[in-house]
Scaffold this active site. Structure first.
Site, PDB file in Angstrom:
ATOM      1  N   ARG A  74       1.072  -1.375  -0.160  1.00  0.00           N
ATOM      2  CA  ARG A  74       0.161   0.031   0.137  1.00  0.00           C
ATOM      3  C   ARG A  74       0.577   0.963  -0.080  1.00  0.00           C
ATOM      4  O   ARG A  74       1.135   1.637   1.391  1.00  0.00           O
ATOM      5  CB  ARG A  74      -1.597   0.004   1.184  1.00  0.00           C
ATOM      6  CG  ARG A  74      -2.040   1.234   1.097  1.00  0.00           C
ATOM      7  CD  ARG A  74      -3.519   1.277   1.143  1.00  0.00           C
ATOM      8  NE  ARG A  74      -3.887  -0.003   0.825  1.00  0.00           N
ATOM      9  CZ  ARG A  74      -4.646  -0.565  -0.119  1.00  0.00           C
ATOM     10  NH1 ARG A  74      -4.855   0.111  -1.149  1.00  0.00           N
ATOM     11  NH2 ARG A  74      -5.690  -1.546   0.724  1.00  0.00           N
ATOM     12  N   ARG A  97       1.213  -6.323 -10.404  1.00  0.00           N
ATOM     13  CA  ARG A  97       1.966  -5.655  -9.274  1.00  0.00           C
ATOM     14  C   ARG A  97       2.189  -6.967  -7.894  1.00  0.00           C
ATOM     15  O   ARG A  97       3.174  -6.506  -7.399  1.00  0.00           O
ATOM     16  CB  ARG A  97       0.650  -4.833  -8.539  1.00  0.00           C
ATOM     17  CG  ARG A  97      -0.504  -5.643  -7.688  1.00  0.00           C
ATOM     18  CD  ARG A  97      -1.382  -4.626  -7.695  1.00  0.00           C
ATOM     19  NE  ARG A  97      -2.694  -5.082  -6.962  1.00  0.00           N
ATOM     20  CZ  ARG A  97      -3.498  -4.724  -6.312  1.00  0.00           C
ATOM     21  NH1 ARG A  97      -3.134  -3.399  -6.223  1.00  0.00           N
ATOM     22  NH2 ARG A  97      -4.723  -4.448  -6.218  1.00  0.00           N
ATOM     23  N   HIS A 167      -0.065   3.382 -10.497  1.00  0.00           N
ATOM     24  CA  HIS A 167      -1.698   3.652  -9.457  1.00  0.00           C
ATOM     25  C   HIS A 167      -0.325   4.757  -8.242  1.00  0.00           C
ATOM     26  O   HIS A 167       0.320   3.974  -7.426  1.00  0.00           O
ATOM     27  CB  HIS A 167      -1.349   2.064  -9.165  1.00  0.00           C
ATOM     28  CG  HIS A 167      -2.763   3.045  -7.991  1.00  0.00           C
ATOM     29  ND1 HIS A 167      -2.748   3.570  -6.483  1.00  0.00           N
ATOM     30  CD2 HIS A 167      -3.653   2.312  -7.900  1.00  0.00           C
ATOM     31  CE1 HIS A 167      -4.147   2.966  -6.184  1.00  0.00           C
ATOM     32  NE2 HIS A 167      -4.347   2.047  -6.845  1.00  0.00           N
ATOM     33  N   ASP A 211     -13.335   8.498  -5.906  1.00  0.00           N
ATOM     34  CA  ASP A 211     -12.990   7.060  -6.173  1.00  0.00           C
ATOM     35  C   ASP A 211     -13.078   7.448  -8.059  1.00  0.00           C
ATOM     36  O   ASP A 211     -14.789   7.294  -7.894  1.00  0.00           O
ATOM     37  CB  ASP A 211     -13.890   6.087  -5.552  1.00  0.00           C
ATOM     38  CG  ASP A 211     -12.262   5.240  -6.418  1.00  0.00           C
ATOM     39  OD1 ASP A 211     -11.667   5.060  -8.032  1.00  0.00           O
ATOM     40  OD2 ASP A 211     -12.496   3.792  -6.033  1.00  0.00           O
ATOM     41  N   GLU A 268      -3.038   8.579 -10.762  1.00  0.00           N
ATOM     42  CA  GLU A 268      -2.847   7.998 -11.040  1.00  0.00           C
ATOM     43  C   GLU A 268      -3.102   8.151 -13.090  1.00  0.00           C
ATOM     44  O   GLU A 268      -4.016   8.234 -13.327  1.00  0.00           O
ATOM     45  CB  GLU A 268      -3.870   6.168 -11.170  1.00  0.00           C
ATOM     46  CG  GLU A 268      -4.209   6.232  -9.714  1.00  0.00           C
ATOM     47  CD  GLU A 268      -5.189   5.772  -9.211  1.00  0.00           C
ATOM     48  OE1 GLU A 268      -5.244   4.477  -9.938  1.00  0.00           O
ATOM     49  OE2 GLU A 268      -5.997   5.697  -7.996  1.00  0.00           O
TER      50      GLU A 268
END
Ligand code: BG6
Length: 294
Positions: A74, A97, A167, A211, A268
């Site tokens: 994170r 990732r 990201h 978001d 992002e």
């Protein structure tokens, strides 16, 4: 996976690039130049830190981030590929990732910038999730700016379609006081409002969970941060979508301590939703983000 001493012999650069075992036993490249320092985990090709000299860290890394094989970390810059968001029962944001990448090349250029090139190819594990042959390369350049170029090559016999994102988690003084410039007038899909199609009016300010997938965006974004007294510019190429995300206190995540949402924002650099990229056999595409402090 390449061993640390093999990595240092093959790709280390005296006084500016070395590999070591980082938290959770994950190999990490530590880069130091006259103009900046950085850390990159080979798992996920994830830039964990970038700090220009004389500046505070630019990237946000959760203080409770988990470092474990196969788990995304994170913070920093997770590489989301070959899908973005959910895909059936295959998890969020693709597998790149979570996988161990190889070091392909390293170099220090005439300006003192350090270049690190990491790569990932298809294997049996990736084929189970996404049945295509590919070559993926992340070129990271560390200096007064941080540049990441993600190149996808279709090495398959059939065409494939990808979504992807660099990201990037940015560290900010106070989410309530920052604004993101550069997306005024853009259409966005709002994930918090069942993907409602809305239009941005003015700069983006934050007072709740945010978001959003901004569409048809090719211009630079700037994070204006009056608390840390800086502006961060995100310039991009090969991308026509930008995701802006802050989970606020609504989303409880084990790897993000309560209240820490106040000090981060994700802007992002993406090809997301309708901005998918289709590559014929032999074709390639590069997604590039260049981050600098103004
Ligand atoms: C963002 C998405 O890009 O990533 C959010 O828009 C998501 O919906 C966030 O919650 C974090 O995803 P993850 O898988 O890293 O928890």
């Amino acid at each position: 996976m390449q061993f640390i001493n093999t990595l240092n012999q093959g790709f280390g650069i005296a006084d500016c690039l070395h590999f070591e075992t980082g938290p959770g036993g994950l190999p990490v490249a530590t880069i130091t130049t006259a103009k900046a320092s950085a850390q990159v985990a080979l798992q996920g090709a994830q830039v964990l830190a970038w700090q220009p000299s004389g500046q505070e860290p630019v990237l946000w890394l959760s203080e409770t981030a988990e470092f474990a094989p196969g788990k995304p970390v994170r913070g920093g810059v997770p590489v989301c590929w070959p899908w973005f968001g959910p895909l059936a029962d295959k998890g969020l944001h693709g597998f790149a990732r979570n996988r161990n990448w190889s070091v392909r090349a390293s170099q220090q250029d005439a300006d003192g910038q350090v270049l690190l090139c990491l790569s990932l190819q298809d294997d049996l594990q990736s084929r189970l999730l996404w049945d295509h042959a590919f070559d993926l390369e992340l070129h990271i350049t560390v200096g007064a700016s941080l540049t990441m170029t993600l190149t996808t090559r279709n090495t398959d016999r059939a065409a494939f379609t990808i979504n992807q994102a660099l990201h990037t988690y940015f560290r900010v003084g106070d989410i309530r006081q920052i604004c993101v410039l550069g997306l005024d007038g853009c259409t966005y899909l709002d994930k918090v409002q069942a993907m409602a199609r809305l239009q941005q009016s003015g700069d983006i300010r934050f007072s709740a969970e945010t978001d959003r997938v901004y569409l048809d965006t090719a211009t630079d974004c700037v994070i204006d941060d009056p608390v840390l007294g800086r502006q961060i510019r995100i310039a991009k190429q090969g991308s026509h979508s930008t995701v802006v995300w802050n989970p606020w206190s609504e989303k409880v995540m084990p790897d993000m301590a309560s209240g820490t949402y106040q000090h981060m924002v994700c802007v992002e650099t993406c090809n997301a939703g309708p901005d998918a990229i289709t590559l014929a056999p032999g074709q390639q595409h590069s997604l590039r983000a260049e981050i600098s402090v103004l």
